[in-house]
Design a protein around this motif. Structure first.
Motif, PDB file in Angstrom:
ATOM      1  N   ILE A 108       0.838  -1.207   0.000  1.00 47.94           N
ATOM      2  CA  ILE A 108       0.000   0.000   0.000  1.00 47.94           C
ATOM      3  C   ILE A 108       0.871   1.255   0.000  1.00 47.94           C
ATOM      4  CG2 ILE A 108      -1.651   1.332   1.366  1.00 47.94           C
ATOM      5  CD1 ILE A 108      -2.896  -1.317   2.256  1.00 47.94           C
ATOM      6  N   SER A 109       1.927   1.242   0.787  1.00 47.89           N
ATOM      7  CA  SER A 109       2.835   2.400   0.847  1.00 47.89           C
ATOM      8  C   SER A 109       3.527   2.620  -0.487  1.00 47.89           C
ATOM      9  CB  SER A 109       3.869   2.191   1.950  1.00 47.89           C
ATOM     10  OG  SER A 109       3.252   2.057   3.203  1.00 47.89           O
ATOM     11  N   ILE A 110       3.945   1.532  -1.148  1.00 50.21           N
ATOM     12  CA  ILE A 110       4.615   1.655  -2.452  1.00 50.21           C
ATOM     13  C   ILE A 110       3.672   2.263  -3.484  1.00 50.21           C
ATOM     14  CG2 ILE A 110       5.512   0.306  -4.403  1.00 50.21           C
ATOM     15  CD1 ILE A 110       6.696  -1.615  -2.291  1.00 50.21           C
ATOM     16  N   GLY A 115       2.373   6.702  -6.766  1.00 51.82           N
ATOM     17  CA  GLY A 115       1.382   7.526  -7.466  1.00 51.82           C
ATOM     18  C   GLY A 115       1.559   9.000  -7.199  1.00 51.82           C
ATOM     19  N   LEU A 116       1.814   9.374  -5.934  1.00 50.46           N
ATOM     20  CA  LEU A 116       2.015  10.789  -5.607  1.00 50.46           C
ATOM     21  C   LEU A 116       3.313  11.328  -6.212  1.00 50.46           C
ATOM     22  CD1 LEU A 116       0.879  10.751  -1.852  1.00 50.46           C
ATOM     23  CD2 LEU A 116      -0.323  11.807  -3.773  1.00 50.46           C
ATOM     24  N   PHE A 117       4.345  10.504  -6.232  1.00 51.58           N
ATOM     25  CA  PHE A 117       5.625  10.947  -6.809  1.00 51.58           C
ATOM     26  C   PHE A 117       5.478  11.218  -8.302  1.00 51.58           C
ATOM     27  CE2 PHE A 117       9.717  10.084  -8.813  1.00 51.58           C
ATOM     28  CZ  PHE A 117      10.545  10.934  -8.100  1.00 51.58           C
ATOM     29  N   LEU A 118       4.821  10.296  -9.027  1.00 52.68           N
ATOM     30  CA  LEU A 118       4.626  10.486 -10.461  1.00 52.68           C
ATOM     31  C   LEU A 118       3.727  11.687 -10.741  1.00 52.68           C
ATOM     32  CD1 LEU A 118       4.201   6.774 -11.603  1.00 52.68           C
ATOM     33  CD2 LEU A 118       6.181   8.265 -11.987  1.00 52.68           C
ATOM     34  N   ALA A 122       4.812  14.878 -12.961  1.00 50.81           N
ATOM     35  CA  ALA A 122       4.232  14.899 -14.295  1.00 50.81           C
ATOM     36  C   ALA A 122       3.048  15.854 -14.399  1.00 50.81           C
ATOM     37  CB  ALA A 122       3.777  13.485 -14.673  1.00 50.81           C
ATOM     38  N   HIS A 123       2.806  16.675 -13.399  1.00 51.99           N
ATOM     39  CA  HIS A 123       1.625  17.546 -13.449  1.00 51.99           C
ATOM     40  C   HIS A 123       1.757  18.616 -14.526  1.00 51.99           C
ATOM     41  CE1 HIS A 123       4.316  19.955 -10.887  1.00 51.99           C
ATOM     42  NE2 HIS A 123       3.617  21.000 -11.301  1.00 51.99           N
ATOM     43  N   THR A 124       3.007  19.000 -14.853  1.00 49.55           N
ATOM     44  CA  THR A 124       3.190  19.999 -15.919  1.00 49.55           C
ATOM     45  C   THR A 124       2.897  19.401 -17.284  1.00 49.55           C
ATOM     46  OG1 THR A 124       5.557  19.452 -15.931  1.00 49.55           O
ATOM     47  CG2 THR A 124       4.855  21.327 -14.573  1.00 49.55           C
ATOM     48  N   PRO A 131      -0.404  17.775  -6.672  1.00 46.41           N
ATOM     49  CA  PRO A 131      -1.222  17.324  -5.529  1.00 46.41           C
ATOM     50  C   PRO A 131      -0.943  18.155  -4.284  1.00 46.41           C
ATOM     51  CG  PRO A 131       0.570  15.784  -5.937  1.00 46.41           C
ATOM     52  CD  PRO A 131       0.575  16.752  -7.090  1.00 46.41           C
ATOM     53  N   GLN A 132      -2.011  18.531  -3.623  1.00 41.45           N
ATOM     54  CA  GLN A 132      -1.905  19.284  -2.371  1.00 41.45           C
ATOM     55  C   GLN A 132      -1.868  18.297  -1.205  1.00 41.45           C
ATOM     56  OE1 GLN A 132      -1.486  22.609  -2.320  1.00 41.45           O
ATOM     57  NE2 GLN A 132      -1.619  22.635  -4.574  1.00 41.45           N
ATOM     58  N   ILE A 133      -0.679  18.044  -0.722  1.00 39.80           N
ATOM     59  CA  ILE A 133      -0.512  17.086   0.375  1.00 39.80           C
ATOM     60  C   ILE A 133      -0.454  17.871   1.684  1.00 39.80           C
ATOM     61  CG2 ILE A 133       0.929  15.250   1.337  1.00 39.80           C
ATOM     62  CD1 ILE A 133       2.016  14.815  -1.511  1.00 39.80           C
ATOM     63  N   PRO A 134      -1.431  17.696   2.547  1.00 40.03           N
ATOM     64  CA  PRO A 134      -1.441  18.483   3.795  1.00 40.03           C
ATOM     65  C   PRO A 134      -0.389  17.987   4.780  1.00 40.03           C
ATOM     66  CG  PRO A 134      -3.223  16.886   3.800  1.00 40.03           C
ATOM     67  CD  PRO A 134      -2.573  16.776   2.449  1.00 40.03           C
TER      68      PRO A 134
END
Length: 255
Positions: A108-110, A115-118, A122-124, A131-134
């Motif tokens: 689950i952690s992987i 997903g958050l790293f990619l 790649a958001h540009t 992603p807004q990570i609180p």
């Protein structure tokens, strides 16, 4: 003379009216008092009704109130069903599929971190915002409250175990021994995870069913408790009273 007779008649009528008013007032006050006393009788009868484990509060309050009690008593059916479904999925995953907890947490952690790293890199390219990570702050007060309540429960348990070990309460000693023996027998039938899941399912079904049918269950429980008390009295007279606990304590003090 006729005038005197006419004067005396109204006075007599006024006296009769006053007497009748007093009688009516007394009757109305007594009836109001009886009506006021009537609602007290159901509460007095209700107070005499036997409740399991000598409880005086509703089942919701006994379970602690708030959201946990709502979940156990199915006040919020969607939330209760979701919690029970998640618990069942976890049990199936670990018990039937034989998935390991450490492997599950790592996978689950992987997936989450990958997903958050990619997404962050790649958001540009995909023309989307990053992603807004609180920021997560673990509240210290909540942990202190849980630790304090756990400490109090452990302290109370150790006090009871110490009093039992010192031979002060034979009844508690027998109850603890029987309880531990039952747990050991049940532990041979199921593993720890299955036992926890069974207890979880019981918490989600038995309190809810009891709350619906407590007026039928409590009289049966009262009869069962009276029968157990009778059997305990017989057992006490035939077995426990013959155990020389007092002499053993006296010898221990002399020694």
């Amino acid at each position: 003379m006729a005038e005197e007779i006419e004067k005396s008649v109204p006075t007599e009528e006024s006296l009769m009216e006053k007497i009748s008013e007093k009688i009516h007032h007394h009757d109305s006050s007594s009836s109001s008092e009886s009506e006021y006393e009537k609602p007290d009788s159901p509460s007095a009868v209700k107070a005499k009704i036997y409740r399991m484990f000598g409880r005086e509060k509703p089942v919701h309050k006994v379970l602690g109130g708030g959201k946990p009690a709502d979940v156990f008593l199915w006040r919020d059916k969607k939330l209760s069903g979701a919690v029970l479904g998640v618990a069942t999925a976890i049990w199936v995953l670990f018990e039937l599929v034989e998935y390991h907890l450490l492997s599950l947490l790592c996978h689950i952690s992987i997936l989450a971190l990958g997903g958050l790293f990619l997404w962050s890199n790649a958001h540009t390219l995909i023309n989307k915002t990053s992603p807004q990570i609180p920021e997560i702050h673990v509240p210290e007060e909540a942990f202190l409250v849980v630790a304090s309540s756990l400490r109090n429960e452990l302290h109370q348990a150790f006090v009871i175990l110490r009093s039992i070990a010192l031979g002060r309460d034979l009844k508690k000693f027998l109850m603890v021994v029987v309880g531990l023996w039952i747990i050991s027998v049940v532990g041979n039938w199921f593993n720890f995870l299955t036992l926890v899941y069974i207890c979880f399912v019981i918490l989600h079904t038995v309190p809810m069913l009891y709350e619906k049918h407590e007026d039928k269950v409590d009289p049966l429980a009262e009869k069962a408790m009276k029968e157990l008390q009778k059997q305990y009295v017989v057992f006490d007279e035939k077995v426990l009273s013959k155990i020389p606990i007092a002499s053993l304590k006296a010898k221990a003090k002399l020694g």
